[in-house]
Scaffold this motif. Structure first.
Motif, mmCIF file in Angstrom:
data_model
loop_
_atom_site.group_PDB
_atom_site.id
_atom_site.type_symbol
_atom_site.label_atom_id
_atom_site.label_comp_id
_atom_site.label_asym_id
_atom_site.label_seq_id
_atom_site.Cartn_x
_atom_site.Cartn_y
_atom_site.Cartn_z
ATOM 1 N N UNK A 142 -2.645 6.643 -8.293
ATOM 2 C CA UNK A 142 -2.566 5.923 -9.579
ATOM 3 C C UNK A 142 -1.699 4.489 -9.269
ATOM 4 N N UNK A 143 -0.799 4.712 -8.469
ATOM 5 C CA UNK A 143 0.163 3.741 -7.839
ATOM 6 C C UNK A 143 -0.729 2.536 -7.224
ATOM 7 N N UNK B 285 -0.233 3.099 3.955
ATOM 8 C CA UNK B 285 -0.571 2.311 2.818
ATOM 9 C C UNK B 285 0.678 2.092 1.763
ATOM 10 N N UNK B 286 0.631 0.855 1.432
ATOM 11 C CA UNK B 286 1.872 0.536 0.662
ATOM 12 C C UNK B 286 2.259 1.337 -0.452
ATOM 13 N N UNK B 287 1.260 1.919 -1.294
ATOM 14 C CA UNK B 287 1.550 2.568 -2.552
ATOM 15 C C UNK B 287 1.943 3.930 -1.975
ATOM 16 N N UNK B 288 1.598 4.444 -1.098
ATOM 17 C CA UNK B 288 2.164 5.794 -0.713
ATOM 18 C C UNK B 288 3.505 5.587 -0.124
ATOM 19 N N UNK B 289 4.102 4.591 0.469
ATOM 20 C CA UNK B 289 5.176 4.208 1.314
ATOM 21 C C UNK B 289 6.176 4.000 -0.083
ATOM 22 N N UNK B 290 5.893 3.255 -1.114
ATOM 23 C CA UNK B 290 6.735 3.168 -2.254
ATOM 24 C C UNK B 290 6.761 4.456 -2.748
ATOM 25 N N UNK B 291 5.841 5.149 -3.059
ATOM 26 C CA UNK B 291 6.028 6.797 -3.800
ATOM 27 C C UNK B 291 7.019 7.530 -2.925
ATOM 28 N N UNK C 107 -14.449 -1.766 -16.320
ATOM 29 C CA UNK C 107 -14.688 -0.813 -15.055
ATOM 30 C C UNK C 107 -13.342 -0.461 -14.520
ATOM 31 N N UNK C 108 -12.408 -1.387 -14.585
ATOM 32 C CA UNK C 108 -10.978 -1.094 -14.011
ATOM 33 C C UNK C 108 -10.495 -0.367 -14.722
ATOM 34 N N UNK D 135 -1.312 -1.393 -8.542
ATOM 35 C CA UNK D 135 -1.026 -2.552 -7.651
ATOM 36 C C UNK D 135 -2.411 -3.240 -7.628
ATOM 37 N N UNK D 136 -3.413 -2.744 -7.077
ATOM 38 C CA UNK D 136 -4.609 -3.689 -7.041
ATOM 39 C C UNK D 136 -5.090 -4.448 -8.295
ATOM 40 N N UNK D 137 -4.975 -3.720 -9.445
ATOM 41 C CA UNK D 137 -5.342 -4.402 -10.803
ATOM 42 C C UNK D 137 -4.296 -5.363 -11.145
ATOM 43 N N UNK D 138 -3.040 -4.932 -10.828
ATOM 44 C CA UNK D 138 -1.969 -6.110 -11.040
ATOM 45 C C UNK D 138 -2.154 -7.516 -10.389
#
Length: 577
Positions: free
Chosen positions: A193-194, A110-116, A215-216, A198-201
């Motif tokens: 959280x990341x 997953x992209x968020x995990x790789x960024x973290x 909701x978001x 990312x999804x919301x942005x």
């Protein structure tokens, strides 16, 4: 894992680490010598009224202090430089590994995990190494040296250390054991959280279109609250550690003064020796406190090191060829023979027994219902992932044997969702060919029907482009992505539904211009819109991952039910004819 990472990535900096150890040794020995000099001043100078002795020993204390400061500054400099270099090398290694991943490995992490893992996790390991060089190297020297110097001052009183040190060790061990699982949970919640952020942005327009802001907000608040909960529990344990350590330290200080007072009264100990012993006791306990601080950081750094090593130990499913082909005799012929592709863990393959040939100077179109495997088929050519069976050949050579640089020069791929990088229009167009001239850029923009809107921008080719092309419309992004591929001038063009955001008139003009520009090249077009591909030299029909028809528009309309059904869902019988 932490030891493994440090051993691997600190290997080039052994000389700097040796300097850190030597300078820390010098600094710590100087610190340990000062209380002995101070005791000498008290016992042989102050109590006897010998001013000359005070000045002489005081001069030595000043010299020792200067040596201690020089050693500490030098050790901090080399330690910080080495720790920052470790962080730089780790980030580079993780980034390089991720760049080699196929879509399969990226999807797994997953992209968020790789960024973290590339940022926060590396930072935790880097900070631990920094603190180890600055603090931990000196802590054992100070603890052992403090014990020896305390024994030198008064052996019976040193027996208190046998009671204090085990108590401190038990307190620290119990707390650190509970911190480790909490730190792992914290890193996982940072990933969450990341991901939500990312999804919301990325999906802000969809969120507003469906009025889902509340909701978001609740989703993000829940993820943030979960992270806060783990962080608070971690903070409570960390906050408990220092008061307990200080309690033990202060009780030890009271005990030393209590027992030393009786020994001084009996003439078995001198006042200066008590002062020095108290200083050495503080040094010993300070070393233990510094070690405690390091042990508080250790569980989180270990968790982060495991997550980093997991990325570094993951091999890409796109293995580079051992003996790559670096030159092709023919130019532009594309063949797929018996190709099958199955995602990991999937019960059914996405593609099965696919045969397809695309010739130079001809346009081959691929059409099919949603989920029939059209985009997956195109992704096999530039090796976004490899076929699980069969072969994909460029000019008669399996793409798995081609040098990656040669494959990149030969195949130009415009994805279904075009991505633009933060920079300018020119920097995006030159992404695959940095030496392209402005004239070539304008020619590509002209073919891609993008000249008009780029000329309308205030700065033209130098106009800024936001990350992902967020300041451009979908159609503008698609046309710039097409122009970017045209600038490279590959032998094979792959267009994965790259005209979907264009109106019919622009689509028609673009296809006509492409036909002129790519006349001698191989063109493969995936499209949902029949109008985009009806004039192709050959149309391949996919249904549930299989080729169920092949031919011209007229031939397929006459003899292929699947194609006819797709066409009539978009056009009338008269328009289709």
């Amino acid at each position: 894992m932490l030891v493994r990472i440090c051993r691997t990535f600190l290997q080039p900096y052994r000389s700097d680490i040796a300097r850190v150890v030597l300078l820390q040794l010098l600094s710590t020995l100087a610190v340990l010598y000062l209380p002995t000099l101070n005791a000498d001043i008290i016992d042989n100078g102050v109590l006897t009224g010998d001013t000359g002795h005070i000045l002489t020993v005081g001069g030595w204390m000043l010299a020792v202090t200067l040596a201690q400061v020089a050693g500490a500054v030098g050790a901090t400099y080399y330690g910080a430089r080495t720790a920052m270099a470790l962080g730089r090398d780790l980030r580079a290694a993780v980034f390089e590994r991720v760049q080699s991943f196929s879509a399969r490995e990226v999807g797994r992490f997953g992209a968020p995990s790789l960024i973290t893992r590339t940022t926060n996790d590396v930072q935790q390991v880097q900070m631990l190494c920094l603190m180890a060089f600055v603090i931990m190297v000196s802590a054992p020297i100070m603890a052992v040296g403090g014990v020896l110097m305390a024994l030198n001052q008064d052996v019976p009183l040193s027996g208190l250390l046998l009671a204090v040190i085990p108590v401190l060790a038990v307190v620290v061990t119990l707390i650190v054991r509970r911190l480790r699982p909490l730190f792992r949970g914290m890193q996982e919640r940072i990933d969450t959280v990341n991901r939500i952020m990312r999804e919301q942005i990325t999906g802000i327009r969809v969120i507003r279109a469906f009025v889902r802001e509340e909701h978001e907000q609740r989703r993000f608040a829940e993820a943030s609250a979960s992270l806060m909960d783990v962080a608070v529990r971690t903070g409570r344990l960390m906050g408990l550690m220092f008061p307990l350590v200080m309690l033990v330290v202060n009780l030890a200080g009271v005990a030393v003064v209590w027992f030393a007072a009786h020994r001084i009264e009996d003439g078995q100990m001198r006042v200066g020796a008590l002062t020095a012993f108290l200083a050495y006791l503080m040094y010993i306990l300070m070393a233990i406190m510094m070690s405690t601080f390091m042990l508080m950081m250790l569980p989180r750094a270990e968790v982060c090191a495991e997550r980093i090593q997991e990325v570094l130990d993951t091999d890409s499913s796109l293995t580079p060829p051992a003996d790559p082909v670096r030159e092709l005799a023919v130019r532009g012929r594309l063949e797929l023979r018996g190709v099958e592709f199955r995602y990991p863990g999937a019960e059914e393959p996405v593609l099965r027994e696919v045969d397809l040939t695309a010739e130079p100077g001809r346009t081959t179109a691929v059409i099919g219902s949603t989920g029939s495997g059209k985009s997956t088929l195109l992704g096999l050519v530039p090796r976004l992932f490899d076929a699980t069976a069969g072969t994909v050949r460029v000019d008669g050579v399996d793409v798995r044997r081609l040098d990656p640089a040669l494959l990149a020069r030969t195949v130009g791929y415009v994805p279904q969702k075009p991505y633009l990088f933060a920079g300018t229009v020119a920097s995006n167009l030159r992404y695959g060919r940095p030496d392209a001239s402005d004239e070539e850029l304008w020619q590509a923009l002209d073919t891609a029907q993008a000249r008009e809107f780029v000329e309308a921008l205030e700065e033209g080719l130098a106009a800024p482009v936001a990350q992902g092309g967020a300041n451009l419309s979908g159609g503008q992004r698609q046309r710039l992505a097409i122009a970017r591929t045209l600038v490279r001038r590959p032998e094979i063009y792959l267009f994965d539904d790259s005209f979907s955001a264009l109106d019919y008139a622009t689509d028609a003009r673009l296809r006509a211009a492409l036909a002129r520009e790519t006349g001698g090249a191989t063109v493969v077009v995936v499209a949902q819109r029949v109008a985009t591909i009806r004039e192709a030299d050959r149309i391949v029909v996919l249904d549930e991952g299989r080729v169920v028809g092949s031919g011209t528009h007229r031939e397929l309309m006459a003899g292929n039910g699947t194609y006819r059904e797709i066409v009539l869902s978009q056009l009338t019988e008269e328009e289709a004819a």
